[in-house]
Design a protein around this motif. Structure first.
Motif, PDB file in Angstrom:
ATOM      1  N   GLN A 195      -2.168  -3.522  -9.011  1.00 43.30           N
ATOM      2  CA  GLN A 195      -1.232  -2.537  -9.408  1.00 43.30           C
ATOM      3  C   GLN A 195      -1.444  -1.115  -8.240  1.00 43.30           C
ATOM      4  OE1 GLN A 195      -0.460  -1.313 -13.177  1.00 43.30           O
ATOM      5  NE2 GLN A 195       0.521  -3.166 -12.610  1.00 43.30           N
ATOM      6  N   ARG A 196      -0.411  -1.177  -7.516  1.00 38.51           N
ATOM      7  CA  ARG A 196      -0.540  -0.205  -6.488  1.00 38.51           C
ATOM      8  C   ARG A 196      -0.602   1.270  -6.849  1.00 38.51           C
ATOM      9  NH1 ARG A 196       4.352  -0.434  -2.372  1.00 38.51           N
ATOM     10  NH2 ARG A 196       5.077   1.284  -3.308  1.00 38.51           N
ATOM     11  N   ASN A 197      -1.445   2.014  -6.178  1.00 38.57           N
ATOM     12  CA  ASN A 197      -1.106   3.518  -6.346  1.00 38.57           C
ATOM     13  C   ASN A 197      -0.247   3.954  -5.300  1.00 38.57           C
ATOM     14  OD1 ASN A 197      -1.626   6.160  -7.375  1.00 38.57           O
ATOM     15  ND2 ASN A 197      -3.460   6.353  -5.913  1.00 38.57           N
ATOM     16  N   CYS A 198      -0.824   4.026  -4.096  1.00 39.23           N
ATOM     17  CA  CYS A 198      -0.019   4.566  -2.875  1.00 39.23           C
ATOM     18  C   CYS A 198       0.072   3.774  -2.115  1.00 39.23           C
ATOM     19  CB  CYS A 198      -0.717   5.738  -2.314  1.00 39.23           C
ATOM     20  SG  CYS A 198      -0.371   7.319  -3.316  1.00 39.23           S
ATOM     21  N   ARG A 199       1.117   3.417  -1.120  1.00 36.76           N
ATOM     22  CA  ARG A 199       1.387   2.454   0.178  1.00 36.76           C
ATOM     23  C   ARG A 199       0.630   3.913   1.109  1.00 36.76           C
ATOM     24  NH1 ARG A 199       2.530  -2.624   1.698  1.00 36.76           N
ATOM     25  NH2 ARG A 199       3.084  -2.708   3.864  1.00 36.76           N
ATOM     26  N   LEU A 200      -0.484   3.141   1.488  1.00 33.59           N
ATOM     27  CA  LEU A 200      -1.117   4.254   2.817  1.00 33.59           C
ATOM     28  C   LEU A 200      -0.661   3.946   3.942  1.00 33.59           C
ATOM     29  CD1 LEU A 200      -5.018   3.978   1.170  1.00 33.59           C
ATOM     30  CD2 LEU A 200      -3.134   5.536   0.504  1.00 33.59           C
ATOM     31  N   ASN A 201      -0.621   5.155   4.571  1.00 37.21           N
ATOM     32  CA  ASN A 201      -0.114   5.004   6.109  1.00 37.21           C
ATOM     33  C   ASN A 201      -0.275   6.481   6.738  1.00 37.21           C
ATOM     34  OD1 ASN A 201       0.728   3.861   8.366  1.00 37.21           O
ATOM     35  ND2 ASN A 201       2.183   2.648   7.475  1.00 37.21           N
ATOM     36  N   GLY A 202       0.044   6.619   7.959  1.00 34.65           N
ATOM     37  CA  GLY A 202       0.133   7.976   8.547  1.00 34.65           C
ATOM     38  C   GLY A 202      -1.560   8.529   8.533  1.00 34.65           C
ATOM     39  N   LEU A 214      -0.924  -4.920   8.432  1.00 26.14           N
ATOM     40  CA  LEU A 214       0.488  -4.846   7.912  1.00 26.14           C
ATOM     41  C   LEU A 214       0.545  -4.140   6.770  1.00 26.14           C
ATOM     42  CD1 LEU A 214       0.539  -8.762   8.213  1.00 26.14           C
ATOM     43  CD2 LEU A 214       2.071  -7.295   9.617  1.00 26.14           C
ATOM     44  N   ALA A 215      -0.294  -4.144   5.939  1.00 28.62           N
ATOM     45  CA  ALA A 215      -0.314  -3.231   4.595  1.00 28.62           C
ATOM     46  C   ALA A 215      -1.783  -2.686   4.320  1.00 28.62           C
ATOM     47  CB  ALA A 215       0.052  -4.193   3.521  1.00 28.62           C
ATOM     48  N   LEU A 216      -1.779  -1.339   3.682  1.00 26.01           N
ATOM     49  CA  LEU A 216      -2.655  -0.836   3.321  1.00 26.01           C
ATOM     50  C   LEU A 216      -2.406  -0.178   1.882  1.00 26.01           C
ATOM     51  CD1 LEU A 216      -5.485   0.422   3.685  1.00 26.01           C
ATOM     52  CD2 LEU A 216      -4.475   2.341   4.961  1.00 26.01           C
ATOM     53  N   GLU A 217      -2.976  -0.349   0.910  1.00 28.29           N
ATOM     54  CA  GLU A 217      -2.756   0.276  -0.388  1.00 28.29           C
ATOM     55  C   GLU A 217      -4.111   0.503  -1.058  1.00 28.29           C
ATOM     56  OE1 GLU A 217       1.235  -2.420  -0.928  1.00 28.29           O
ATOM     57  OE2 GLU A 217      -0.457  -3.004  -2.194  1.00 28.29           O
ATOM     58  N   ASP A 218      -3.901   1.708  -2.060  1.00 28.65           N
ATOM     59  CA  ASP A 218      -4.884   1.635  -2.589  1.00 28.65           C
ATOM     60  C   ASP A 218      -4.411   1.457  -4.174  1.00 28.65           C
ATOM     61  OD1 ASP A 218      -3.722   4.231  -3.545  1.00 28.65           O
ATOM     62  OD2 ASP A 218      -5.286   5.408  -3.506  1.00 28.65           O
ATOM     63  N   GLY A 219      -5.221   1.505  -5.012  1.00 27.61           N
ATOM     64  CA  GLY A 219      -4.656   0.772  -6.636  1.00 27.61           C
ATOM     65  C   GLY A 219      -5.806   0.282  -7.076  1.00 27.61           C
ATOM     66  N   TRP A 220      -5.456  -0.538  -8.203  1.00 26.16           N
ATOM     67  CA  TRP A 220      -6.522  -1.131  -9.193  1.00 26.16           C
ATOM     68  C   TRP A 220      -5.990  -2.530  -9.670  1.00 26.16           C
ATOM     69  CZ3 TRP A 220     -10.863   1.311 -10.184  1.00 26.16           C
ATOM     70  CH2 TRP A 220     -11.613   0.857 -11.145  1.00 26.16           C
ATOM     71  N   MET A 221      -6.830  -3.334 -10.048  1.00 29.11           N
ATOM     72  CA  MET A 221      -6.540  -4.903 -10.449  1.00 29.11           C
ATOM     73  C   MET A 221      -6.374  -4.652 -12.012  1.00 29.11           C
ATOM     74  SD  MET A 221      -5.932  -7.417  -8.953  1.00 29.11           S
ATOM     75  CE  MET A 221      -6.676  -8.031  -7.599  1.00 29.11           C
ATOM     76  N   LEU A 241      -8.986  -0.966  -2.571  1.00 25.78           N
ATOM     77  CA  LEU A 241      -7.809  -1.040  -1.532  1.00 25.78           C
ATOM     78  C   LEU A 241      -7.433  -2.535  -1.547  1.00 25.78           C
ATOM     79  CD1 LEU A 241      -9.552   0.435   1.690  1.00 25.78           C
ATOM     80  CD2 LEU A 241      -7.686   1.559   0.132  1.00 25.78           C
ATOM     81  N   ARG A 242      -5.947  -2.771  -0.982  1.00 26.33           N
ATOM     82  CA  ARG A 242      -5.637  -4.273  -0.833  1.00 26.33           C
ATOM     83  C   ARG A 242      -5.149  -4.002   0.760  1.00 26.33           C
ATOM     84  NH1 ARG A 242      -0.322  -5.672  -0.828  1.00 26.33           N
ATOM     85  NH2 ARG A 242       0.069  -7.774  -0.482  1.00 26.33           N
ATOM     86  N   ILE A 243      -5.611  -4.868   1.567  1.00 24.78           N
ATOM     87  CA  ILE A 243      -5.120  -4.857   2.994  1.00 24.78           C
ATOM     88  C   ILE A 243      -4.634  -6.111   3.300  1.00 24.78           C
ATOM     89  CG2 ILE A 243      -6.725  -2.990   3.565  1.00 24.78           C
ATOM     90  CD1 ILE A 243      -8.288  -5.091   5.258  1.00 24.78           C
ATOM     91  N   LYS A 244      -3.671  -6.377   4.426  1.00 25.63           N
ATOM     92  CA  LYS A 244      -3.143  -7.449   5.099  1.00 25.63           C
ATOM     93  C   LYS A 244      -3.319  -7.421   6.339  1.00 25.63           C
ATOM     94  CE  LYS A 244       0.847  -9.287   3.478  1.00 25.63           C
ATOM     95  NZ  LYS A 244       2.189  -9.322   2.943  1.00 25.63           N
ATOM     96  N   VAL A 245      -3.753  -8.385   7.122  1.00 28.19           N
ATOM     97  CA  VAL A 245      -4.204  -7.983   8.657  1.00 28.19           C
ATOM     98  C   VAL A 245      -3.546  -8.923   9.500  1.00 28.19           C
ATOM     99  CG1 VAL A 245      -6.298  -8.244  10.319  1.00 28.19           C
ATOM    100  CG2 VAL A 245      -6.550  -7.536   7.811  1.00 28.19           C
ATOM    101  N   PHE A 277     -12.604   6.672   4.198  1.00 31.34           N
ATOM    102  CA  PHE A 277     -12.711   6.810   2.712  1.00 31.34           C
ATOM    103  C   PHE A 277     -14.026   7.161   2.070  1.00 31.34           C
ATOM    104  CE2 PHE A 277     -10.096   3.227   3.814  1.00 31.34           C
ATOM    105  CZ  PHE A 277      -8.831   3.561   3.407  1.00 31.34           C
ATOM    106  N   GLU A 278     -13.716   8.660   2.122  1.00 30.27           N
ATOM    107  CA  GLU A 278     -15.204   9.460   1.684  1.00 30.27           C
ATOM    108  C   GLU A 278     -15.442   9.068   0.412  1.00 30.27           C
ATOM    109  OE1 GLU A 278     -14.618  13.347   2.722  1.00 30.27           O
ATOM    110  OE2 GLU A 278     -16.640  13.941   2.175  1.00 30.27           O
ATOM    111  N   LYS A 279     -14.335   8.925  -0.728  1.00 35.92           N
ATOM    112  CA  LYS A 279     -14.777   8.811  -2.171  1.00 35.92           C
ATOM    113  C   LYS A 279     -14.262   7.416  -2.577  1.00 35.92           C
ATOM    114  CE  LYS A 279     -13.858  12.100  -4.996  1.00 35.92           C
ATOM    115  NZ  LYS A 279     -13.213  12.755  -6.049  1.00 35.92           N
ATOM    116  N   GLN A 280     -14.844   6.816  -3.406  1.00 32.51           N
ATOM    117  CA  GLN A 280     -14.865   5.521  -3.958  1.00 32.51           C
ATOM    118  C   GLN A 280     -13.491   5.216  -4.294  1.00 32.51           C
ATOM    119  OE1 GLN A 280     -16.898   7.545  -5.534  1.00 32.51           O
ATOM    120  NE2 GLN A 280     -16.222   7.867  -7.533  1.00 32.51           N
TER     121      GLN A 280
END
Ligand code: DGJ
Length: 529
Positions: free
Chosen positions: A501-508, A488-495, A521-525, A515-518
């Motif tokens: 604190q969301r950086n990008c809403r990830l999609n597409g 439902l949701a996929l975001e990278d960011g920081w707590m 994430l926040r995800i909703k399933v 995720f090759e680099k560290q």
């Protein structure tokens, strides 16, 4: 009292510092830098660059009691001042009677007094043997006068700590002695040691050992169950008598020191361990807190809270499993600084719910390894995967990520809502949260020796925070009534201060979950039928 170690029957426990849960994301210094304020100056900076929250550093008996009964706590003051100025905590290592199974750190006056500080006879009539081209000597674990002197000095040190730090809580734990035990033999061989070994085992100890065989290593269990209920050490403990005898005496000695210190300032304690992985008994120190004598240490050294493995060997995960299989917390005060340190830190927290993860000689992280370091610290310079030092920025990222996520992670300690998988155990790459499964694998285009980690913290029925590196994730449903899963949701960011604190809403393209680099994430399933 600013520090408490909480133990629960159901879980590994946690450390509370100044009212807040605390996980030591630490680093242990080389042995000698803490004796000099100047030498420590860049070490503090490095600790900050690496995102550590705890520096683990020695306090040495020889410097704090230069004359018998005369104490100088300058090195303690310097450490407290340096740590506080850099916003760091400390775990202090008491280098007393033992350091790497040897009595290097006795004060000069104690070294000279060979009548009160009796040397062990590894071989009959010999106070030194030759090991690795060097003289090997240690104070005898049967020497009461040495134990009393060590306990007195440790108690003074702990009293000083209480006076200078109780209200602040800079120091969170103390290690009592360092890698204890006897090298070169299963037990000491002086006349006194022979006599003690031929005497009856104290009945309380024999009974206590017989009452806890269920958790013992198989061969230990066999020795105890097949041995006599009372009698000499050999009669009661069979083939393992020498190691159990040494462990009984070493643990009792360490306990006397720890008890004296805790009577002054009741900080949580640990005893670190030279492992029994590469060599046989005597090749590793006999009597030290290896997992196979954990029951002896638990019985004889109740003033020690945690037995802590120093892990430099390739069978890293086996050691972690062995030290936690009895429900004990994982505390790694020393480990290798090669390129797997970062994923191991994340995995130690996410999978083992560790109290501490700390690479040894952290001030050198990022520098190329020499052959000597390879030999000393167990880094395998011949294995391409282990030949590279940890990258400073990458390690700093993991520590900062873990610390920022700690308000979410720590309350999940001891529960199934916090899990992690690693490339070190590729066959165990799935985490099951109820009927939601999150698995991780190395994408085929990444080299075989590249590593990955995924830590997942479930904060509600459908919401997770993740720390990932080097892997592709798959999120599936194992609920037969709702067999489909979508994000439902996929975001990278920081707590930040407990707030996402969301950086990008990830999609597409980014929804490929690669995720090759560290990344945090926040995800909703969503699960549906
Ligand atoms: C284990 C010891 O506990 C440390 O103090 C240090 O000597 C390391 N080995 C590396 O040699």
């Amino acid at each position: 009292m600013a520090v408490t170690l909480h133990r629960t029957p159901a879980g590994p426990g946690w450390l509370e510092v100044n009212g807040k849960p605390f996980v030591m994301l630490g680093g242990e210094t080389h042995n000698s830098v803490s004796t000099s304020k100047q030498a420590m100056a860049p070490v503090w900076e490095k600790a900050v660059a690496l995102g550590l929250n705890t520096v683990i550093a020695p306090v040495t008996w020889e410097l704090i009691e230069p004359e018998e009964g005369v104490f100088d706590f300058t090195m303690v003051d310097d450490l407290l001042e340096g740590a506080r100025a850099h916003g760091l905590h400390l775990a202090l290592l008491w280098f007393g009677t033992w350091k790497n199974a040897q009595s290097f750190y006795l004060p000069e006056w104690a070294k000279r007094d060979t009548a009160r500080f009796v040397r062990a006879e590894v071989e009959k009539g010999k106070k030194q043997i030759e090991r690795w081209g060097q003289p090997y000597f240690t104070v005898s674990y049967l020497c009461k006068t040495a134990c009393e002197a060590d306990a007195r000095a440790f108690a003074r040190f702990m009293r000083y700590l209480k006076e200078s730090d109780d209200a602040i809580g800079t120091v969170v734990m103390v290690q009592v002695e360092n890698e204890t035990g006897l090298l070169g033999a299963g037990r000491e061989h002086s006349d006194a040691a022979d006599a003690a070994f031929a005497s009856p085992v104290p009945q309380g100890f024999a009974d206590a050992m017989r009452s806890c065989t269920a958790s013992m290593a198989p061969d230990m269990r066999r020795s105890v169950e097949e041995g006599a209920a009372s009698g000499t050490w050999s009669e009661v403990f069979g083939d393992n008598a020498e190691e159990i005898f040494s462990a009984y005496h070493v643990a009792s000695y360490v306990n006397a020191v720890a008890e004296a210190g805790r009577a002054e300032y009741d900080l949580p304690t640990f005893a670190n361990c030279w492992l029994d992985v590469l060599f046989d008994l005597g090749g590793y120190p006999s009597g030290g807190p290896v997992s196979r004598v954990a029951e002896v240490w638990k019985i004889c050294a109740p003033a020690i809270d945690v037995h802590a493995p120093d892990i430099y060997v390739r069978s890293y995960l086996d050691v972690c499993r062995d030290y936690t299989r009895r429900g004990d917390p994982l505390l790694i005060p020393e480990t290798a600084t090669h390129a797997w340190a970062g994923i191991r830190a994340v995995h130690a927290v996410g999978h083992f719910h560790a109290l501490c993860f700390a690479p040894f000689g952290f001030e050198d992280i990022g520098l190329p390894f020499s052959q000597q370091q390879g030999a000393l610290f167990g880094m395998d310079v011949n294995d391409p995967a282990l030949a590279h030092p940890m990258d400073v920025d990458e390690y700093g990222w993991y520590n900062r990520a873990l610390q920022s996520l700690m308000p979410v992670i720590q309350p999940l300690y001891g529960t199934q809502h916090l899990q992690a998988v690693t490339s070190e155990e590729p066959e165990e790459n799935a985490m099951q949260f109820g009927s939601i499964r999150i698995s991780a694998e190395r994408p085929s285009f990444l080299p075989q020796q590249s590593n990955y980690v995924c830590l997942a913290a479930r904060v509600s029925e459908e919401e997770f925070y993740l720390i990932v590196k080097g892997c592709r994730l798959r999120v599936t449903s194992t609920d037969p009534n709702r067999p489909y899963a979508e994000l439902l949701a996929l975001e990278d960011g920081w707590m930040n201060d407990g707030k996402w604190q969301r950086n990008c809403r990830l999609n597409g393209d980014e929804a490929s979950l690669l995720f090759e680099k560290q990344t945090m994430l926040r995800i909703k399933v969503l699960q549906y039928s």
